[in-house]
Write a protein that holds these residues in place. Structure first.
Motif, PDB file in Angstrom:
ATOM      1  N   SER A  67      -4.173  11.832  -3.915  1.00  0.00           N
ATOM      2  CA  SER A  67      -3.688  10.719  -4.855  1.00  0.00           C
ATOM      3  C   SER A  67      -4.226   9.299  -4.319  1.00  0.00           C
ATOM      4  CB  SER A  67      -2.332  10.690  -5.088  1.00  0.00           C
ATOM      5  OG  SER A  67      -1.935  11.883  -5.769  1.00  0.00           O
ATOM      6  N   LEU A  68      -4.088   9.218  -3.015  1.00  0.00           N
ATOM      7  CA  LEU A  68      -4.236   7.867  -2.414  1.00  0.00           C
ATOM      8  C   LEU A  68      -5.828   7.715  -2.019  1.00  0.00           C
ATOM      9  CD1 LEU A  68      -1.573   7.799   0.493  1.00  0.00           C
ATOM     10  CD2 LEU A  68      -1.572   6.504  -1.578  1.00  0.00           C
ATOM     11  N   ILE A  69      -6.509   8.784  -2.035  1.00  0.00           N
ATOM     12  CA  ILE A  69      -7.990   8.732  -2.004  1.00  0.00           C
ATOM     13  C   ILE A  69      -8.498   8.162  -3.351  1.00  0.00           C
ATOM     14  CG2 ILE A  69     -10.164   9.775  -1.603  1.00  0.00           C
ATOM     15  CD1 ILE A  69      -8.781  11.270   0.563  1.00  0.00           C
ATOM     16  N   GLN A  70      -7.844   8.830  -4.725  1.00  0.00           N
ATOM     17  CA  GLN A  70      -8.450   8.403  -5.759  1.00  0.00           C
ATOM     18  C   GLN A  70      -8.073   7.088  -5.935  1.00  0.00           C
ATOM     19  OE1 GLN A  70     -10.339  10.298  -7.672  1.00  0.00           O
ATOM     20  NE2 GLN A  70     -10.326  11.760  -5.855  1.00  0.00           N
TER      21      GLN A  70
ATOM     22  N   PRO B 277      -9.984   5.043   2.378  1.00  0.00           N
ATOM     23  CA  PRO B 277      -8.956   5.282   1.949  1.00  0.00           C
ATOM     24  C   PRO B 277      -8.192   6.577   2.695  1.00  0.00           C
ATOM     25  CG  PRO B 277     -10.262   5.177  -0.182  1.00  0.00           C
ATOM     26  CD  PRO B 277     -11.078   4.941   1.123  1.00  0.00           C
ATOM     27  N   ARG B 278      -9.011   7.088   3.553  1.00  0.00           N
ATOM     28  CA  ARG B 278      -8.513   8.305   4.432  1.00  0.00           C
ATOM     29  C   ARG B 278      -7.748   7.928   5.291  1.00  0.00           C
ATOM     30  NH1 ARG B 278     -10.373  14.091   5.410  1.00  0.00           N
ATOM     31  NH2 ARG B 278      -8.400  14.672   5.411  1.00  0.00           N
ATOM     32  N   PHE B 279      -8.209   6.576   5.955  1.00  0.00           N
ATOM     33  CA  PHE B 279      -7.526   5.889   7.240  1.00  0.00           C
ATOM     34  C   PHE B 279      -5.926   5.616   6.836  1.00  0.00           C
ATOM     35  CE2 PHE B 279     -11.761   5.599   8.309  1.00  0.00           C
ATOM     36  CZ  PHE B 279     -11.662   6.089   9.569  1.00  0.00           C
ATOM     37  N   ILE B 280      -5.472   5.750   5.395  1.00  0.00           N
ATOM     38  CA  ILE B 280      -4.215   5.312   4.985  1.00  0.00           C
ATOM     39  C   ILE B 280      -3.657   6.733   4.453  1.00  0.00           C
ATOM     40  CG2 ILE B 280      -2.832   4.288   3.275  1.00  0.00           C
ATOM     41  CD1 ILE B 280      -4.625   1.900   3.208  1.00  0.00           C
ATOM     42  N   SER B 281      -4.459   7.482   3.635  1.00  0.00           N
ATOM     43  CA  SER B 281      -3.895   8.722   3.135  1.00  0.00           C
ATOM     44  C   SER B 281      -3.621   9.875   4.213  1.00  0.00           C
ATOM     45  CB  SER B 281      -5.127   9.400   2.223  1.00  0.00           C
ATOM     46  OG  SER B 281      -6.172   9.799   2.888  1.00  0.00           O
ATOM     47  N   LEU B 282      -4.446   9.991   5.511  1.00  0.00           N
ATOM     48  CA  LEU B 282      -4.184  10.758   6.374  1.00  0.00           C
ATOM     49  C   LEU B 282      -2.763  10.489   7.337  1.00  0.00           C
ATOM     50  CD1 LEU B 282      -5.555  13.430   7.440  1.00  0.00           C
ATOM     51  CD2 LEU B 282      -6.879  11.950   8.907  1.00  0.00           C
ATOM     52  N   PRO B 283      -2.592   9.420   7.718  1.00  0.00           N
ATOM     53  CA  PRO B 283      -1.228   9.305   8.241  1.00  0.00           C
ATOM     54  C   PRO B 283      -0.062   9.412   7.361  1.00  0.00           C
ATOM     55  CG  PRO B 283      -2.947   7.436   8.785  1.00  0.00           C
ATOM     56  CD  PRO B 283      -3.497   8.472   7.916  1.00  0.00           C
TER      57      PRO B 283
END
Length: 128
Positions: A22-25, A37-43
């Motif tokens: 969802s965050l990546i999309q 976006p993975r730098f936010i979605s991953l944590p």
């Protein structure tokens, strides 16, 4: 190891995947690309899986300590680094973003299960 642990871990993984996806999309929609976006979605996914694994998969209801959360994040960063590297490689190879995330998630699941179990099973239940 019980079926409850395995199913709980899978549930946590699916929940983490949904959060990441969802965050990546959202990031792709906002034109941040597929990697930023993975730098936010991953944590965020790590936090969600920590809570789900601890309470659901490993039935550990002891109070959460700061040290436990930090240990979990540090440990999960090994899997996350591998996941991010594989994901980024696949993105650069022009594989679809969803496929990249699925492949990276599956490839790190076993490693994360072993590390999560070691960290999150309460000391009383370690003989399980």
């Amino acid at each position: 190891m019980t079926q409850r642990m395995i199913f709980g871990f899978c549930f946590a993984g699916i929940l983490g995947f949904i959060v990441e996806f969802s965050l990546i999309q959202i990031g792709v929609y906002l034109e941040f690309g597929a990697i930023i976006p993975r730098f936010i979605s991953l944590p965020t996914a790590i936090l969600i899986t920590f809570l789900a694994n601890r309470f659901i998969a490993f039935s550990n209801f002891t109070p959460i300590t700061r040290r436990e959360i930090i240990s979990y994040y540090i440990t999960m960063l090994f899997g996350a680094a591998f996941s991010l590297g594989l994901y980024s490689l696949l993105v650069f190879m022009n594989v679809g973003v969803t496929i990249c995330l699925i492949v990276a998630t599956i490839c790190t699941a076993l490693l994360n299960f072993v590390m999560s179990r070691k960290l999150l099973v309460s000391k009383q239940d370690r003989s399980v």
